[in-house]
Motif scaffolding. Structure first.
Motif, PDB file in Angstrom:
ATOM      1  N   HIS A 191      40.983 -69.417 -40.606  1.00 49.72           N
ATOM      2  CA  HIS A 191      41.429 -69.305 -39.178  1.00 49.72           C
ATOM      3  C   HIS A 191      42.885 -69.909 -38.931  1.00 49.72           C
ATOM      4  N   ARG A 192      43.416 -70.808 -39.506  1.00 48.62           N
ATOM      5  CA  ARG A 192      44.723 -71.263 -39.416  1.00 48.62           C
ATOM      6  C   ARG A 192      45.729 -70.046 -39.897  1.00 48.62           C
ATOM      7  N   ILE A 193      45.190 -69.309 -40.894  1.00 47.78           N
ATOM      8  CA  ILE A 193      46.134 -68.317 -41.190  1.00 47.78           C
ATOM      9  C   ILE A 193      46.224 -67.253 -40.483  1.00 47.78           C
ATOM     10  N   GLY A 194      44.973 -67.168 -39.776  1.00 49.75           N
ATOM     11  CA  GLY A 194      44.863 -65.923 -38.871  1.00 49.75           C
ATOM     12  C   GLY A 194      45.662 -66.301 -37.661  1.00 49.75           C
ATOM     13  N   THR A 195      45.615 -67.466 -37.219  1.00 48.23           N
ATOM     14  CA  THR A 195      46.097 -67.953 -36.088  1.00 48.23           C
ATOM     15  C   THR A 195      47.865 -67.697 -36.209  1.00 48.23           C
ATOM     16  N   ALA A 196      48.263 -68.147 -37.316  1.00 47.97           N
ATOM     17  CA  ALA A 196      49.717 -68.113 -37.765  1.00 47.97           C
ATOM     18  C   ALA A 196      50.018 -66.551 -37.667  1.00 47.97           C
ATOM     19  N   ALA A 197      49.214 -65.709 -38.328  1.00 40.80           N
ATOM     20  CA  ALA A 197      49.465 -64.200 -38.195  1.00 40.80           C
ATOM     21  C   ALA A 197      49.746 -63.482 -36.927  1.00 40.80           C
ATOM     22  N   ARG A 198      48.623 -64.056 -36.092  1.00 39.78           N
ATOM     23  CA  ARG A 198      48.782 -63.806 -34.750  1.00 39.78           C
ATOM     24  C   ARG A 198      49.731 -64.219 -34.022  1.00 39.78           C
ATOM     25  N   SER A 199      50.316 -65.101 -34.066  1.00 39.75           N
ATOM     26  CA  SER A 199      51.595 -65.767 -33.541  1.00 39.75           C
ATOM     27  C   SER A 199      52.704 -64.869 -34.002  1.00 39.75           C
ATOM     28  N   LEU A 200      52.869 -64.650 -35.252  1.00 36.47           N
ATOM     29  CA  LEU A 200      53.670 -63.828 -35.861  1.00 36.47           C
ATOM     30  C   LEU A 200      53.907 -62.461 -35.325  1.00 36.47           C
ATOM     31  N   ARG A 201      52.617 -61.891 -35.285  1.00 36.12           N
ATOM     32  CA  ARG A 201      52.506 -60.507 -34.922  1.00 36.12           C
ATOM     33  C   ARG A 201      53.314 -60.281 -33.477  1.00 36.12           C
ATOM     34  N   ARG A 202      52.687 -61.303 -32.529  1.00 36.88           N
ATOM     35  CA  ARG A 202      53.338 -61.458 -30.978  1.00 36.88           C
ATOM     36  C   ARG A 202      54.572 -61.774 -30.933  1.00 36.88           C
ATOM     37  N   HIS A 203      55.022 -62.772 -31.597  1.00 34.96           N
ATOM     38  CA  HIS A 203      56.456 -63.354 -31.297  1.00 34.96           C
ATOM     39  C   HIS A 203      57.421 -63.434 -32.432  1.00 34.96           C
ATOM     40  N   GLY A 204      56.926 -62.786 -33.821  1.00 33.62           N
ATOM     41  CA  GLY A 204      57.888 -63.102 -34.583  1.00 33.62           C
ATOM     42  C   GLY A 204      59.162 -62.031 -34.955  1.00 33.62           C
ATOM     43  N   ASN A 205      60.110 -62.394 -35.362  1.00 32.01           N
ATOM     44  CA  ASN A 205      61.238 -61.555 -35.616  1.00 32.01           C
ATOM     45  C   ASN A 205      61.207 -60.799 -36.960  1.00 32.01           C
ATOM     46  N   ARG A 206      61.290 -59.408 -36.828  1.00 27.98           N
ATOM     47  CA  ARG A 206      61.127 -58.709 -38.171  1.00 27.98           C
ATOM     48  C   ARG A 206      62.622 -58.334 -38.782  1.00 27.98           C
ATOM     49  N   THR A 207      62.472 -58.640 -40.033  1.00 27.81           N
ATOM     50  CA  THR A 207      63.849 -58.433 -40.706  1.00 27.81           C
ATOM     51  C   THR A 207      63.748 -58.171 -42.113  1.00 27.81           C
ATOM     52  N   GLN A 208      64.776 -57.530 -42.688  1.00 25.87           N
ATOM     53  CA  GLN A 208      64.900 -57.262 -44.319  1.00 25.87           C
ATOM     54  C   GLN A 208      65.236 -58.445 -45.130  1.00 25.87           C
ATOM     55  N   ALA A 209      64.515 -58.820 -45.970  1.00 29.46           N
ATOM     56  CA  ALA A 209      64.847 -60.102 -46.876  1.00 29.46           C
ATOM     57  C   ALA A 209      64.812 -59.636 -48.285  1.00 29.46           C
ATOM     58  N   GLU A 210      65.583 -60.447 -49.126  1.00 29.23           N
ATOM     59  CA  GLU A 210      65.788 -60.210 -50.434  1.00 29.23           C
ATOM     60  C   GLU A 210      64.647 -61.123 -51.295  1.00 29.23           C
ATOM     61  N   ILE A 211      63.899 -60.499 -52.180  1.00 32.31           N
ATOM     62  CA  ILE A 211      63.058 -61.357 -53.095  1.00 32.31           C
ATOM     63  C   ILE A 211      63.880 -62.056 -54.050  1.00 32.31           C
ATOM     64  N   VAL A 212      63.616 -63.312 -53.913  1.00 36.16           N
ATOM     65  CA  VAL A 212      64.162 -64.278 -54.752  1.00 36.16           C
ATOM     66  C   VAL A 212      63.261 -64.686 -56.256  1.00 36.16           C
TER      67      VAL A 212
END
Length: 232
Positions: free
Chosen positions: A148-169
């Protein structure tokens, strides 16, 4: 609904189902055990077979079941009824009897086919079934809270998150999933490093440190990010 099952909801349901079965056995066998203790009829039986069966569970850990088979009669001559029964018993009881031994068992009034071979065995089995059931219910509820917590965080990111390109460390295997450490530049130009929770390995199959990968991060918590592919 499908996204919930795909995200691990099936694991919650499996744990709760196993837990429910364990608790049901605890209730039903507990009542049966109390009936044996309260009104069980003692009768003499003969041990005709001892057996051990090794089962390999899902964790690949072997489990041994100890079985004892007895024969006994009920009724009075000339109307004797012959019975044969097999029951799972404790290892101690299994070791204490031999084929040919005569032991005292209990049957229930009006139900001579129901037998308790090991004294208190039905209640003991019910107790352990209840313990297992309670553990799986607890695991299921904790997993449900986590998802539930993971799903809530995912829904928040889906609505309000910023998408960008990252580099894998770094990539780290976590069971059949993969966790990542990534670095990227926020929308305000600040360098940032984030830990991406374990995601399906197929989404990063073949990826290596230094490769680019799409992430979505929370503007107010730039250290919190998920793979964009898990949100689409």
């Amino acid at each position: 609904m499908f996204r919930w099952f795909k995200g691990g909801g099936w694991l919650v349901l499996l744990c709760l189902a196993i837990g429910a079965i364990g608790l049901w056995v605890w209730i039903s066998e507990g009542a049966r055990g109390r009936e044996f203790a309260r009104s069980g009829i003692e009768t003499t039986a003969r041990v005709v077979e001892r057996d051990r069966r090794v089962r390999i569970g899902g964790s690949k850990t072997p489990t041994t079941d100890y079985l004892v088979t007895v024969t006994y009669t009920t009724g009075t001559a000339p109307d004797l009824t012959f019975h044969r029964a097999t029951e799972t018993v404790s290892s101690d009881f299994h070791a204490s009897v031999r084929e040919g031994d005569r032991i005292t068992v209990k049957t229930l009034p009006g139900r001579p086919d129901e037998v308790e071979i090991e004294p208190g065995g039905v209640s003991d089995n019910a107790f352990w079934a209840g313990i297992v059931g309670a553990v799986f219910v607890a695991i299921g509820l904790l997993a449900a809270l986590l998802f539930h917590r993971i799903g809530t965080a995912a829904r928040s990111l889906r609505r309000h998150g910023n998408r960008t390109q990252a580099e894998i460390v770094e990539l780290r295997a976590v069971g059949n999933r993969t966790a990542l450490t990534v670095r990227y530049t926020t929308s305000t130009g600040q360098p940032q490093q984030a830990e991406v929770p374990p995601s399906p390995t197929r989404l990063v199959m073949g990826a290596r440190p230094g490769d680019p990968i799409a992430i979505t991060y929370a503007p107010d918590r730039p250290g919190h990010a998920l793979l964009t592919a898990t949100l689409d």
